[in-house]
Design a protein around this motif. Structure first.
Motif, PDB file in Angstrom:
ATOM      1  N   VAL A 133      -5.897  -1.122   6.660  1.00 19.33           N
ATOM      2  CA  VAL A 133      -5.966   0.123   5.886  1.00 19.33           C
ATOM      3  C   VAL A 133      -7.358   0.312   5.278  1.00 19.33           C
ATOM      4  N   PHE A 134      -8.320  -0.361   5.833  1.00 19.95           N
ATOM      5  CA  PHE A 134      -9.664  -0.396   5.262  1.00 19.95           C
ATOM      6  C   PHE A 134     -10.260   0.996   5.059  1.00 19.95           C
ATOM      7  N   THR A 135     -10.244   1.825   6.109  1.00 20.27           N
ATOM      8  CA  THR A 135     -10.888   3.135   6.000  1.00 20.27           C
ATOM      9  C   THR A 135     -10.164   4.036   5.009  1.00 20.27           C
ATOM     10  N   ASP A 136      -8.859   3.904   4.901  1.00 19.17           N
ATOM     11  CA  ASP A 136      -8.090   4.756   3.993  1.00 19.17           C
ATOM     12  C   ASP A 136      -8.274   4.337   2.535  1.00 19.17           C
ATOM     13  N   LEU A 137      -8.434   3.031   2.303  1.00 14.60           N
ATOM     14  CA  LEU A 137      -8.765   2.569   0.956  1.00 14.60           C
ATOM     15  C   LEU A 137     -10.167   3.033   0.569  1.00 14.60           C
ATOM     16  N   ARG A 138     -11.086   2.932   1.521  1.00 16.58           N
ATOM     17  CA  ARG A 138     -12.464   3.351   1.262  1.00 16.58           C
ATOM     18  C   ARG A 138     -12.538   4.839   0.931  1.00 16.58           C
ATOM     19  N   ASP A 139     -11.728   5.622   1.668  1.00 15.82           N
ATOM     20  CA  ASP A 139     -11.741   7.075   1.459  1.00 15.82           C
ATOM     21  C   ASP A 139     -10.891   7.511   0.267  1.00 15.82           C
ATOM     22  N   GLY A 140     -10.123   6.588  -0.309  1.00 16.23           N
ATOM     23  CA  GLY A 140      -9.337   6.900  -1.489  1.00 16.23           C
ATOM     24  C   GLY A 140      -8.014   7.566  -1.229  1.00 16.23           C
ATOM     25  N   THR A 141      -7.558   7.571   0.028  1.00 16.21           N
ATOM     26  CA  THR A 141      -6.268   8.199   0.327  1.00 16.21           C
ATOM     27  C   THR A 141      -5.102   7.232   0.160  1.00 16.21           C
ATOM     28  N   LEU A 142      -5.376   5.932   0.201  1.00 15.32           N
ATOM     29  CA  LEU A 142      -4.365   4.912  -0.052  1.00 15.32           C
ATOM     30  C   LEU A 142      -4.780   4.061  -1.240  1.00 15.32           C
ATOM     31  N   VAL A 143      -3.782   3.472  -1.910  1.00 22.94           N
ATOM     32  CA  VAL A 143      -4.051   2.548  -3.025  1.00 22.94           C
ATOM     33  C   VAL A 143      -3.256   1.268  -2.803  1.00 22.94           C
ATOM     34  N   CYS A 144      -3.768   0.200  -3.375  1.00 20.69           N
ATOM     35  CA  CYS A 144      -3.057  -1.075  -3.369  1.00 20.69           C
ATOM     36  C   CYS A 144      -2.273  -1.179  -4.672  1.00 20.69           C
ATOM     37  N   LEU A 145      -0.955  -1.292  -4.578  1.00 21.84           N
ATOM     38  CA  LEU A 145      -0.102  -1.319  -5.761  1.00 21.84           C
ATOM     39  C   LEU A 145      -0.178  -2.674  -6.458  1.00 21.84           C
ATOM     40  N   ASP A 146       0.002  -2.646  -7.786  1.00 21.90           N
ATOM     41  CA  ASP A 146      -0.048  -3.864  -8.602  1.00 21.90           C
ATOM     42  C   ASP A 146       1.346  -4.493  -8.643  1.00 21.90           C
ATOM     43  N   VAL A 147       1.656  -5.258  -7.613  1.00 24.43           N
ATOM     44  CA  VAL A 147       2.987  -5.850  -7.458  1.00 24.43           C
ATOM     45  C   VAL A 147       2.969  -7.283  -7.973  1.00 24.43           C
ATOM     46  N   ASN A 148       4.048  -7.670  -8.648  1.00 23.10           N
ATOM     47  CA  ASN A 148       4.191  -9.030  -9.152  1.00 23.10           C
ATOM     48  C   ASN A 148       5.483  -9.656  -8.600  1.00 23.10           C
ATOM     49  N   PRO A 149       5.400 -10.790  -7.878  1.00 23.67           N
ATOM     50  CA  PRO A 149       4.161 -11.493  -7.564  1.00 23.67           C
ATOM     51  C   PRO A 149       3.372 -10.802  -6.462  1.00 23.67           C
ATOM     52  N   PRO A 150       2.045 -11.024  -6.427  1.00 23.65           N
ATOM     53  CA  PRO A 150       1.231 -10.415  -5.376  1.00 23.65           C
ATOM     54  C   PRO A 150       1.651 -10.941  -4.004  1.00 23.65           C
TER      55      PRO A 150
ATOM     56  N   TYR B  99       0.823  -1.208   0.000  1.00 24.69           N
ATOM     57  CA  TYR B  99       0.000   0.000   0.000  1.00 24.69           C
ATOM     58  C   TYR B  99       0.859   1.262   0.000  1.00 24.69           C
ATOM     59  N   ALA B 100       0.351   2.284  -0.690  1.00 25.09           N
ATOM     60  CA  ALA B 100       1.025   3.588  -0.765  1.00 25.09           C
ATOM     61  C   ALA B 100      -0.040   4.661  -0.910  1.00 25.09           C
ATOM     62  N   ARG B 101       0.366   5.922  -0.778  1.00 26.45           N
ATOM     63  CA  ARG B 101      -0.586   7.035  -0.907  1.00 26.45           C
ATOM     64  C   ARG B 101      -1.066   7.149  -2.352  1.00 26.45           C
ATOM     65  N   ARG B 102      -2.272   7.645  -2.509  1.00 29.79           N
ATOM     66  CA  ARG B 102      -2.754   7.944  -3.863  1.00 29.79           C
ATOM     67  C   ARG B 102      -1.871   9.047  -4.462  1.00 29.79           C
ATOM     68  N   GLY B 103      -1.463   8.858  -5.700  1.00 31.47           N
ATOM     69  CA  GLY B 103      -0.561   9.791  -6.342  1.00 31.47           C
ATOM     70  C   GLY B 103       0.905   9.440  -6.185  1.00 31.47           C
ATOM     71  N   HIS B 104       1.191   8.339  -5.518  1.00 31.87           N
ATOM     72  CA  HIS B 104       2.575   7.853  -5.388  1.00 31.87           C
ATOM     73  C   HIS B 104       3.138   7.597  -6.793  1.00 31.87           C
ATOM     74  N   PRO B 105       4.455   7.766  -6.977  1.00 34.29           N
ATOM     75  CA  PRO B 105       5.039   7.513  -8.317  1.00 34.29           C
ATOM     76  C   PRO B 105       4.711   6.127  -8.884  1.00 34.29           C
ATOM     77  N   LEU B 106       4.443   5.141  -8.022  1.00 33.83           N
ATOM     78  CA  LEU B 106       4.108   3.806  -8.522  1.00 33.83           C
ATOM     79  C   LEU B 106       2.604   3.587  -8.668  1.00 33.83           C
ATOM     80  N   ASP B 107       1.798   4.551  -8.245  1.00 34.70           N
ATOM     81  CA  ASP B 107       0.341   4.431  -8.362  1.00 34.70           C
ATOM     82  C   ASP B 107      -0.048   4.347  -9.840  1.00 34.70           C
ATOM     83  N   GLY B 108      -0.758   3.312 -10.221  1.00 36.65           N
ATOM     84  CA  GLY B 108      -1.191   3.124 -11.603  1.00 36.65           C
ATOM     85  C   GLY B 108      -0.228   2.323 -12.451  1.00 36.65           C
ATOM     86  N   ARG B 109       0.990   2.096 -11.968  1.00 34.29           N
ATOM     87  CA  ARG B 109       1.921   1.260 -12.724  1.00 34.29           C
ATOM     88  C   ARG B 109       1.533  -0.198 -12.611  1.00 34.29           C
ATOM     89  N   GLU B 110       1.864  -0.967 -13.637  1.00 34.29           N
ATOM     90  CA  GLU B 110       1.504  -2.384 -13.672  1.00 34.29           C
ATOM     91  C   GLU B 110       2.744  -3.258 -13.510  1.00 34.29           C
TER      92      GLU B 110
END
Length: 330
Positions: free
Chosen positions: A249-266, A170-181
């Protein structure tokens, strides 16, 4: 023989001297000595050898100690059961939970208990699962909420599973890795990594093997903390990244302040949270009311957490299966 004599015997056994035991049981030395001799006479065996001004337990004492503790425990629990029947929903309730759970559950739970049973006296502990288990063994808690694997092979404990956690990075929304695959562990390690919460050796071994990391795993993190508020402040205020459970991190994901990064392997680890209490101990009436609040809370979390397969991950096969990452329903 009576349980008072047994408590005197156990006090001497545990403290190793008459003087120390006398302070614990609030007796004079002569009175405590007479109580021991009376018990030895009734059992017709010596319980202590008196050498060098110290009392050393005999083989008879060591064999009898477990039974004596059980008798004293049963007597105390019998009296406790009667007191609970008299008091109903009054009395006390002592419980604990981890920092990440307490952040979203503790205050609402206390408010509801106080509203439903205002005569209750409540005390709480926020600690890691291992510390909570130690407190429960000392009978300082009525129950705690934590990782049930800590008591998987402990016949003195009983559990009620309430929530099966999944893990992610998990990282903040807008992190340099946010949205990367298809993010690699090497890409993650270019940013500060935060080790969070309690994890048993099994989880640490799995995580190390999954990403080819050396042990101890804590050496790969810039910060290690078991405080959920500190973790979230670091994540939201910097480019730090943390492996964590969805529930932490449930409330922060719900509120959109944190994101789950697309890491391989998960981070395909699992942990089950549950209500842990001592087997054979009379449950205080307020505990069941508390359990209902806990179960309802995690049922609502489970309904809100909906799995989603990111487009990049849907194209990727890991061990022949598509992998998913959590998304919080809004």
């Amino acid at each position: 023989m009576n349980t008072r004599q047994l408590r005197h015997f156990l006090a001497v056994l545990d403290r190793g001297s008459l003087s120390a035991a006398a302070r614990v049981v609030h007796l004079s030395l002569p009175a405590l000595s007479r109580s021991l001799r009376s018990l030895e006479d009734e059992l017709r065996v010596p319980l202590f050898d008196r050498q060098d001004r110290r009392l050393r337990p005999t083989p008879y004492a060591l064999m009898y100690a477990e039974r004596a503790r059980r008798i004293v425990f049963d007597e105390r629990e019998g009296a406790r059961s009667l007191a609970l029947m008299r008091d109903g929903e009054s009395g006390s309730l002592h419980f604990g939970m981890g920092s990440s759970i307490a952040r979203m559950l503790m205050a609402p739970m206390l408010l509801q208990l106080l509203s439903d049973a205002p005569r209750l006296r409540l005390s709480t502990v926020v600690q890691s699962t291992d510390a909570l288990l130690a407190a429960l063994r000392r009978e300082e808690l009525d129950f705690f909420i934590g990782d049930i694997r800590a008591v998987a092979h402990d016949s003195q404990m009983q559990v009620q599973p309430v929530y099966r956690c999944s893990f992610g990075w998990y990282a903040r929304r807008g992190h340099p890795l946010d949205g990367r695959e298809n993010i690699t562990i090497d890409a993650l390690r270019t940013y500060p990594l935060i080790g969070s919460g309690y994890a048993d050796e099994g989880l640490l071994e799995q995580m190390a093997a999954l990403y080819g990391l050396s042990r101890p795993l804590q050496d790969h993190f810039s910060v290690n903390t078991n405080d959920a508020s500190t973790l979230l402040t670091l994540l939201l205020s910097s480019n730090a990244i943390a492996p964590a459970t969805d529930v932490s991190v449930f409330t922060d994901l719900r509120d959109g302040t944190l994101v789950c990064l697309d890491v391989n392997p998960p981070l395909s680890l699992q942990l089950t949270l549950g209500i842990v209490e001592r087997a054979g101990r009379t449950r205080v009436p307020a505990a069941e009311r508390a359990f209902e609040i806990v179960r309802a809370h995690f049922a609502s979390v489970e309904q809100a957490v909906a799995p989603r397969v990111p487009r990049a991950r849907a194209r990727r096969k890991v061990a022949g299966k598509n992998r998913t990452r959590p998304r919080i329903a809004r």
